[in-house]
Every structure is written in structure tokens, then in C-alpha cells.
Design an enzyme around this catalytic site. Structure first.
Site: not given
Length: 472
Positions: A5, A32, A106-107, A246
Site C-alpha cells: 500500500c 498498490g 500501509n501495513g 522489490y
């Protein structure tokens, strides 16, 4: 894997905050691609616009606007908890006794199931199946006086990975978990306003000057008085190494470490460790590009484009189902026959998760006439699931959890297979202390040990499957 995210926020009295947020989200689109949203406020009213799809698709007709708006937050989502549905899109916006609040996350919260059960037992109603809504409810129910105190009170109750952008009628707030699993940085606009972004590339696109990273265990509050820092927990840094392998864009700098330099060094170390003999080096675009250039540089081999990527197809890693991932591989990549035919090809990719994509790539190259296909991976084998916001699913789905390197090689059909060693990987982030990073997906050393890291609690659809069972 379960990540991705991106969060973004702007506080400015002069700039168009919703427009800057729109551009910032496009820069973070790689984090995302399932849904997106933007929330804005003018100090009295607050509104949110959300939709399924890419940022440019959702806002193709109009960017959210409000007269005299001066705060905005945005979100791009890959679902890590809850289905990919409109109801689960962010930012979340709620009204409570203290006013209105909007939140983007985010998480993954590792104790969200436990907290949600307690809240439901006390009569709390939930409208989504995402863990982020737990946090919104904790804020609303806090007995503290100020919104800052309410947020800190709530932060102390949650565990796991979270970078948050929170908007009230007059404040922009950012928070990062004590482990600092996910990145969050601060930028400064020309008018003195501030920007919060998951990555520094989001700052670049809106012309904000990088100030610093939000520290693990820190909350920053931005209002008419400027920026104020609050320490709500002792920092226990465990930055996710996969941001450098990545997730992050190569042009980002996270906690002082250049992502591009890290990936280039991964390629150089790989060349030293693998000592693979071949005619050409190619990458699996785009995530393998930088490591491939580093490998070719160190090995003294030509780095050429042997696989062409369809730029209009999303990242296969963050497609929500296996069937969609399989189809996306065929649509996304195509070999250049004139480049690989008759050649011994060294293919650089960032990771092997399930092995299906790698197998298809090897077959593509063989069908295109490659004499040999050597797969070289710029990370160690992924043998353990992640509970901090990466969609690694169940451990049984991870090919390295059930097969040896040789068995993986046979499964994907490559002539040879080499993974970057863990020690080699650690040497590729020289600006960071390896002791302050999370390598759990490689070695099972989870920074947060707790009972909620069971397969049931880590289930992406925990809040949906539990309800289904209740209704039976």
C-alpha cells in the site's frame, strides 16, 4: 506476498492539495493497484472520493476538489487484510464525538483480530473487513482529551506494521510503528507546507524537498504552527529488507539508503557468488533491471533486453489471485527471439515466491530458442510467511518452504538456479545496520513474537471467514 500500500498527505495553504495528492499517488502506484482514494478538508468540511482501479482510472474525470481545501491524504491499495472490494478502499473517513477523521494505512496489524473481537463484544459496528478500521474505532473510543492524545493512546494498543497518514479538520498527522517496517518520509513545499509520503519518489513528483524520514515509534503533527514531533514508543528498528529488493521504486531513498545502489550491489554480489557462465544477461523487467545491470557489470557480460514488458499490465506479484497472476504473466512478458536464440541466457529476477512465474519465464525463453537458461535471484529463498503487510499467504504456498534449491530448479525447468546469500544481501545495504532490519521471510526471525501470528490470525480474510462461520 501480502504488501503493498502507499500513503500520501499534503498540508498547504497555497498549493492545490488534492492535485498534489493525485500526483503523489501516481508516483506510488507501484505500491498498490487494486484501489485508491483521496480525502480533503477545508477546515470545516471533509470529503472522500474512492474507487477500484488505478489512480488515473478512478480519477479520470475529476480530481476531488473543495473550495479553500488545505489538507489532503491519499491511498493506493493492495489488499493485505480483507477482500478487494469498494467497501474496503481507503482513506477511511468517520465522524465521532471529537469531529471527523480520515485515515490511510500501509501495513498489517498483527493483533487486529483480538482487538476487533473485543470491540464487537462491546457493541462496536464495523463496516469493512480490513484491519485499518480497528484503529479508527480505537481513536473514537479513546477517553483522552486531544486528538493527538487519542491517537497515541490508540497506537500503544496496536501491534504489527503500520505507516499512517491521518487527517482531522485542521491537522495532518503521520505515524510509523516502533519497528519501522514500512517507510514514511517528510517533505517541505515552497510555501512552507509539508508532505508525507511512503517513499521519497512521491516528494520528487510534487516538488517537495526531502526533510527526513519519520522515525520508528514517532508521530508527527502538522498544523498552522508547523511540524511537531511526538515519541509514542521506543524505537525497535526492523526495516523490511524487501523494500530494497522489490517494493520501492529504484529512485527512492529509504532511511538514508538508496534503493538503486542496493539493487545494483545485489547484482554484483550475485555475480561473485553464482559465477554462472553464460553469453548474455537479461532481467525480468522491471524489478530485476537494476540487479541485472549490476550482475553484468561485475561479470563483464552484455546486459540486453531479452524480455519485453507490456507497460499496460500491472505487476504480477500484486495480482490478488493465482489465476490472475498466471494470465498476467502471459500478457506482461514476451521474449525477444533474436536476442535469446542459441544463447546461454542468465536471467536475473528479484525473488521466487510460488515458482509458477519463474517456470513460465524459463519455458518462454526455451520456446524462443535459448540454448540454456540460468535463473539467478537477487534475494535468498523465501521460506517463511510475512505478518507485517506482505502477501506471502500460507507457508505451504512458498516453494522454498517445501523444496530444496535443486528441487526448485527442477520445478521451474532451469539449467541452474542461484539465490543471493543472506550475508551477501546484508552487505548490500551499507547505510543500514542489518541488526535493525527484518529478514524474517528468509530465516523466520520475526521481530514481534505473539500468539496472533497463527495461520488463522494471519489469514487475509480473517474478518470475513469468521463471519461466515458465525452465520452457519
Amino acid at each position: 506476498m501480502k504488501e503493498e500500500c502507499g500513503v500520501f498527505g499534503v498540508y498547504s495553504r497555497e498549493f492545490n492539495v488534492s492535485e498534489l495528492t493525485y500526483y503523489g499517488l501516481i508516483a506510488l502506484q507501484h505500491r498498490g493497484q487494486e484501489s485508491t482514494g483521496i480525502a480533503v478538508t477545508d477546515g470545516a468540511w471533509m470529503d472522500v472520493s474512492r474507487g477500484m482501479g488505478l489512480v488515473r482510472e478512478v480519477f479520470r474525470h475529476q480530481i476531488p476538489q473543495m473550495e479553500n481545501q488545505y489538507i489532503a491524504i491519499g491511498h493506493v491499495r493492495y489488499s493485505t487484510t480483507g477482500s478487494s472490494l469498494l467497501a474496503n478502499t481507503q482513506p477511511l473517513m468517520v465522524s465521532y464525538s471529537g469531529g471527523k477523521i480520515a485515515l490511510a494505512h500501509n501495513g498489517n496489524l498483527t493483533n487486529a483480530g483480538e482487538i476487533r473481537r473485543k470491540l464487537e463484544e462491546s457493541g462496536t459496528i464495523f463496516q469493512t473487513t480490513i484491519d485499518s478500521e480497528v484503529f479508527v474505532n480505537l481513536i473514537a473510543r479513546s477517553r483522552k482529551v486531544t486528538v493527538e492524545e487519542k491517537i497515541i493512546d490508540s497506537l500503544k494498543k496496536i501491534k504489527g506494521a503500520y505507516c499512517l497518514t491521518i487527517m482531522t479538520e485542521d491537522k495532518l498527522i503521520g505515524a510509523r510503528d516502533p519497528q519501522g517496517f514500512r517507510p514514511l518520509c517528510i517533505g517541505r513545499l515552497e510555501d512552507g507546507g509539508y508532505v508525507l509520503s511512503s517513499e521519497s519518489c512521491g516528494l520528487d513528483v510534487v516538488g517537495a524537498e526531502f526533510v527526513r524520514d519519520v522515525e520508528p515509534g514517532e508521530m508527527v503533527v502538522i498544523d498552522e504552527n508547523g511540524l511537531e514531533s511526538h515519541r509514542f514508543a521506543k524505537a525497535k528498528p526492523s526495516m523490511c529488507i524487501f523494500e530494497f529488493i522489490y517494493f520501492a521504486r529504484p529512485d527512492s531513498i529509504i532511511d538514508g539508503q538508496s534503493v538503486h545502489e542496493s539493487r545494483f550491489e545485489m547484482g554484483r554480489i550475485l555475480a561473485k557468488e553464482a559465477k554462472c557462465k553464460g553469453d548474455i544477461v537479461i532481467s525480468v523487467p522491471d524489478s530485476g533491471n537494476v540487479a541485472a545491470s549490476g550482475y553484468a557489470y561485475e561479470a563483464g557480460l552484455p546486459y540486453v533486453s531479452g524480455l519485453i514488458k507490456n507497460r499496460y499490465i500491472g505487476r504480477t506479484f500484486i495480482q490478488p489471485s493465482q489465476k490472475q497472476r498466471d494470465t498476467a504473466v502471459k500478457l506482461k512478458l514476451n521474449p525477444v527471439k533474436s536476442v535469446v536464440k542459441g544463447k546461454s541466457v542468465i536471467v536475473i529476477d528479484d525473488s521466487i515466491v510460488r515458482g509458477t512465474t519463474s517456470g513460465k519465464i524459463v519455458k518462454m525463453l526455451r520456446d524462443a530458442g535459448a540454448k540454456e537458461v540460468h535463473m539467478v535471484i537477487s534475494s535468498p529463498p523465501i521460506g517463511f510467511p510475512c505478518f507485517y503487510g506482505i502477501d506471502t499467504s500460507a507457508r505451504k504456498e512458498l516453494i522454498a518452504a517445501t523444496k530444496t534449491v535443486e528441487e526448485i530448479r527442477e520445478y521451474i525447468g532451469a539449467d541452474s538456479l542461484h539465490f543471493l546469500s543472506l550475508d551477501g544481501l546484508k552487505s548490500c545495504v551499507p547505510e543500514l545496520n542489518p541488526k535493525n532490519m527484518c529478514f524474517a521471510c528468509f530465516n523466520g526471525g520475526y521481530p514481534i513474537q505473539q500468539k496472533t501470528q497463527s495461520p488463522a490470525e494471519a489469514d487475509k480474510y480473517i474478518f470475513e471467514t469468521r463471519k461466515k462461520k458465525t452465520n452457519c
